[in-house]
Structures are given as C-alpha cells and as structure tokens.
Motif scaffolding. Structure first.
Motif, mmCIF file in Angstrom:
data_model
loop_
_atom_site.group_PDB
_atom_site.id
_atom_site.type_symbol
_atom_site.label_atom_id
_atom_site.label_comp_id
_atom_site.label_asym_id
_atom_site.label_seq_id
_atom_site.Cartn_x
_atom_site.Cartn_y
_atom_site.Cartn_z
ATOM 1 N N SER A 1 9.210 -4.088 9.032
ATOM 2 C CA SER A 1 10.322 -3.518 9.605
ATOM 3 C C SER A 1 10.643 -4.670 10.937
ATOM 4 O O SER A 1 11.328 -4.239 11.516
ATOM 5 C CB SER A 1 9.715 -2.014 9.876
ATOM 6 N N LYS B 1 12.602 4.719 9.867
ATOM 7 C CA LYS B 1 11.637 4.688 8.334
ATOM 8 C C LYS B 1 11.363 5.991 8.183
ATOM 9 O O LYS B 1 10.403 6.581 9.247
ATOM 10 C CB LYS B 1 10.711 3.292 7.874
ATOM 11 N N GLU C 1 12.015 7.059 2.319
ATOM 12 C CA GLU C 1 11.952 5.584 2.096
ATOM 13 C C GLU C 1 10.589 5.189 0.840
ATOM 14 O O GLU C 1 11.063 4.745 0.194
ATOM 15 C CB GLU C 1 11.894 4.322 2.925
#
Length: 527
Positions: free
Chosen positions: A47, A149, A174
């Motif tokens: 991320s 997420k 996700e």
C-alpha cells in the motif's frame, strides 16, 4: 483438485476431525489467524506504506475469532490495531488475546475511516447468509471507504459461501483469504477480490487432506462439482503459505502430426448483417486466432471478411458452406424471419452448435426453435449475458434464483450448456454432466461492445477442435463444456493483455482483444 470447490458442510465436516485432534485451545483457529495476519502484512507492504491503523471488524462467531487472533499477531508486530465488535460480544479467548497483545476494542463504530489503512472483515464467514442485516449498513459503508483496503476472512461478509449470492448488503474485499480449499463463492462473486488460499492443520494433519479424504471416501453425495479459476493472476506477490487462485490450464491447440486444415476442428460462423457488419469480423477474428484450423464464414459480409482475413473461406448461403465440425450462430445476424429459418437450419446440423446474441433473441421469440434446440442430440451451447439470460429463463419457464442455481436449472431445462457471461462467468451443462465451471476474469475490461462476438468465435473454434478430437461420442458433451471453459479463460486473459499499457490498464476495443487471443492461449497452455 486445485480448482475444486467445497460447500460449507464439507468444510465443517473436515474441520470436525481437526478440532478433535487439537492439543491446545483454539489451535486450528490460531493457524487460520496466522494466514490472515500474513495476508494483512502483504497488503500493508503493497500500500505504498500509507500510514494508518488496522481495524478488525469482528462478529461473535469463529470468523470473528480468526480476525481477532490475526489482529493480536499484528499488534505484537507493532501495528496499531483496533477492533469493532458488531454484536457487542466476540469469541472470548480471541478477544482476550487481542487485548493482551495491545489491541484496543472500540465501544462504537469509528466515524473516521481515513485513520485506517487496512480493515479485516471477520463478521460472518461461511456460516453467513446472502446479505447482511440492515443494522450493519453503517459498517459496510465504512468498509467501502475508497482508501481503505479490506481483507475478508473466508468469504466477504454478506456473500453466501455456497451460492455466491451477495444479497442487497455485503462487504466488498480487495482480497479474501480462505483455508484448505476454495468455497464456491470465490469463483461466483467479484466481491471476493483476489482469492487467497492457505492450508492449515493440527500437527501433521492438514485441512486439505481431510477434505481430500471426503472425496476419496465418496462422501460428497450428490454435490455438484464446481471448478473455479481466476483467468488473470494478480500482479502482486503473496507470501507463503498464501496461494492465489490460478487460471485454467487449457489444452494445447497445436495440430497433431496427421492433422490438416480440415481435420483439426473446422468451425462455421453465421454472423453479421447490414445493420451490424462488424459482428461478422469480430466473431471470425475470435475463431481465426483460437486454433490453426479452417474458419468458414457465411453471411452478407463475405467480401469484407475475406478482405480482412484472406485465410477465411466465405460464402453467403448456409448450404454452400461445406463441412464443419461446429457452428456459431447469432452475433449481429438479425432477428427477422430469414434469420429464424437460418437458425432452424443450423440446429438441424449434426454437429455442436453455439448460439449467441441475435440467435438467443430468436430462441426467446420462437417457441418452435426453443423446442428444436431441446430435442437436439448433439451439444448446444448458449452464451447469454445477464439480460439475455433473463429473457431465456422466462421463455424456458425457469424460476428466478441465485446466479448459480438458475444457470444450472436453465441448462437442465433446455438440455444445453449455458455460458453465462460476466465478470464472474458461470458455465453449466445438462444434469448428466455433473461438473460446472466458474471463471473470475479478475477484471472487467471485457465489458465493451463486440467483446461477446469475439468470445463466440473463440469458443466455437475450441468446440470444433474438441469435436474433432473426441473419439467417443458419449463424452462429446463433457468435452464441449470443458472447451467452453477454456475459451472463457482465454478470452478474459486476452482482454487483460489488450488493456495493458506501460502506464497501467486502459480501455481496449473488442478488435484488440481478438488480437491477443494467441498470446493468452500460449500463456494458459503453459499455465
């Protein structure tokens, strides 16, 4: 059995043996939590190091326990982890471990989702039904925050594990991490995101072994054999023990030593009209790049098709086409009485037939054609999108249900293989074939005009090849269904390759998707 799916009942039966083998409390749950924690760490690393806390949204059952034990591991590694208990209570040993590790249980749902970088959805798991209760709407809204997420445990909450039905309210993840073997929902609902599998066990006995023993001992009963694949592997890497769902390993289309242009699966295509001339070119291109064998085109675009593809043998009349081993009928072919007579002619041919687009409309509007289809002895394949499927279902008087069940029922009612197109494609055959397929494309770039025309030609060529290579007619229907599954995987990967650019994915027209069928075929042959 890498692509086989298990029902919730199978999972519970296999877990029962492992739970009896436990030598310490929650041993199996902690093993599952370790895999969840690893998936969470991988997602955090991917991320771009966006700062933020981890939020565990935990239900009161075992799924919530998985999430809380995973949160405890993350807290021990230095993550700032908080938990919201959707029922006000949770699996007590897991909650205690979570608090002891430094995790903080919240009294109410946070109103600042931007403070979190990752959320672990552990509300319901495989015991949940389709759709969450209305009182969880604010939870789902929080998890929908664009920069957050979401990692789901087993299946996204609100998605039924056995049917893939998401109901009106469900979590969209996700990634989803599951254990021992795939659940049906993993190939049936795009809310699962990237599907991850981790084997867990107690001592040397693993969950996958316990599931495999059910199959060996014939304890699956009348269970439908549903195989799932993800046509496009995820771009990111995942750490052991996590494995992502894989594409189908498709059969080779390389000609055998004794093959020639006639023996390797000649496909005939009736597509296109004055109103939709492009459908002819797209369907033909899909077939031309799918196998090395001859493509015969019939229709008003004969001259245009040959100019674009001089390899194609073209004519304007069906009875002049010559011998084929499968027919494709429908893309842009029209829905007038002439088209209806042409479809009736095609249905009389003693070879497999694929019907798409306008051909499906003709079946809905002409009960005699639907009856002729039902009475065929050779395999028939229908390739509707959801709108076309709804009309076919009504014409065949099949009751509405979840996406998997009603597709199975339509296939049974019509005696045909049904490829129901979508991000998650479902392929169902008549009841005598006990195997069905679900193909998650892994993307939605194929949702573009003409993409279905390309798929019809691709699948038709694959079907013709299967017909040419099947020695026992009794296995032809099974081979045709498998060929359709291969075509769906190849088409989805071709669309992903067509959309790829050096800057990331971008729209790709159907003609570009056709151009990548060769590359996708080569990649999946070696998958």
């Amino acid at each position: 059995m890498d692509d086989f799916t298990w029902t919730a009942a199978h999972i519970r039966q296999a877990e029962k043996e492992l739970l009896e083998r436990q030598t310490e409390p929650d041993q199996l749950m902690r093993a599952a939590a370790a895999a969840v924690a690893q998936a969470a760490r991988d997602m955090r690393e991917g991320s771009a190091n966006r700062p933020g806390k981890v939020l565990v949204v935990a239900g009161p059952g075992g799924n919530g326990g998985d999430g809380l034990y995973a949160g405890a591991e993350l807290a021990e590694l230095g993550e700032e982890v908080e938990a919201y208990l959707t029922a006000g209570t949770a699996h007590e040993p897991a909650l205690e471990a979570f608090r002891r590790a430094g995790g903080r249980a919240l009294d109410e749902l946070p109103d600042s989702p931007w403070e979190y970088a990752l959320a672990i959805d552990a509300i319901t798991g495989i015991g949940g039904t389709a759709g969450l209760r209305d009182e969880l709407a604010e939870v789902v809204e929080l998890l929908d925050y664009p920069l957050l997420k979401v990692l789901s445990v087993d299946v996204p909450s609100g998605v039924a594990a056995d049917s893939g039905d998401g109901g009106a309210l469900h979590v969209t993840a996700e990634a989803t991490v599951t254990f021992g073997g795939w659940r049906r929902a993993h190939g049936l609902h795009p809310a699962c995101g990237t599907q991850l599998l981790a084997d867990i066990g107690v001592g040397e006995r693993m969950l996958s072994q316990a599931l495999g023993q059910l199959a060996e001992e014939a304890q699956l009963g009348e269970t439908l054999l549903l195989n799932v694949t993800r046509a496009c592997p995820p771009g990111e890497e995942w750490s052991a023990p996590l494995e992502h769902m894989r594409p189908a390993h498709v059969s080779s289309v390389e000609p055998h030593p004794a093959d020639d242009k006639y023996s390797g699966g000649v496909v005939g295509i009736r597509a296109g009209s004055g109103q939709y001339p492009g459908a002819a070119l797209l369907s033909v291109s899909g077939a031309l790049y799918a196998t090395p064998s001859m493509v015969r085109y019939v229709g008003p675009q004969a001259a245009e098709v040959v100019r674009a593809h001089p390899e194609v043998v073209a004519t304007q009349e069906l009875d002049e086409a010559g011998r084929v081993q499968a027919w494709v009928f429908g893309p842009g072919a029209g829905t007038d009485e002439t088209a209806a007579r042409e479809l009736a002619w095609v249905l009389r041919q003693e070879v497999p037939v694929l019907i798409d687009a306008d051909g499906l409309t003709l079946l809905c509007d002409h009960p005699d054609l639907l009856g002729q289809l039902h009475d065929r002895e050779h395999p028939t394949v229908l390739t509707p999108h959801d709108g076309e499927f709804a009309r076919l279902r009504e014409a065949a008087q099949v009751p509405a249900s979840n996406r998997l069940e009603e597709t199975l029922q339509l296939a049974a009612a019509l005696g045909a293989t049904v490829l129901r197109k979508g991000r998650c494609t479902v392929i169902a055959s008549p009841p005598d074939a006990d195997t069905a397929y679900a193909v998650d494309a892994g993307h939605s770039w194929a949702a573009t005009p003409g993409s279905g025309d390309v798929l019809s030609g691709l699948a038709g060529a694959r079907i013709a090849l299967a017909a040419a290579r099947t020695e026992d007619p009794g296995f032809l229907a099974t081979e045709v269904a498998e060929a359709v599954n291969y075509a769906a995987n190849v088409h989805a990967l071709a669309a992903a390759l067509a959309a790829d650019t050096q800057f990331g994915p971008a729209p790709a027209p159907a003609s570009r998707i056709a151009d990548f069928i060769r590359e996708a075929t080569a990649a999946l042959t070696d998958a």
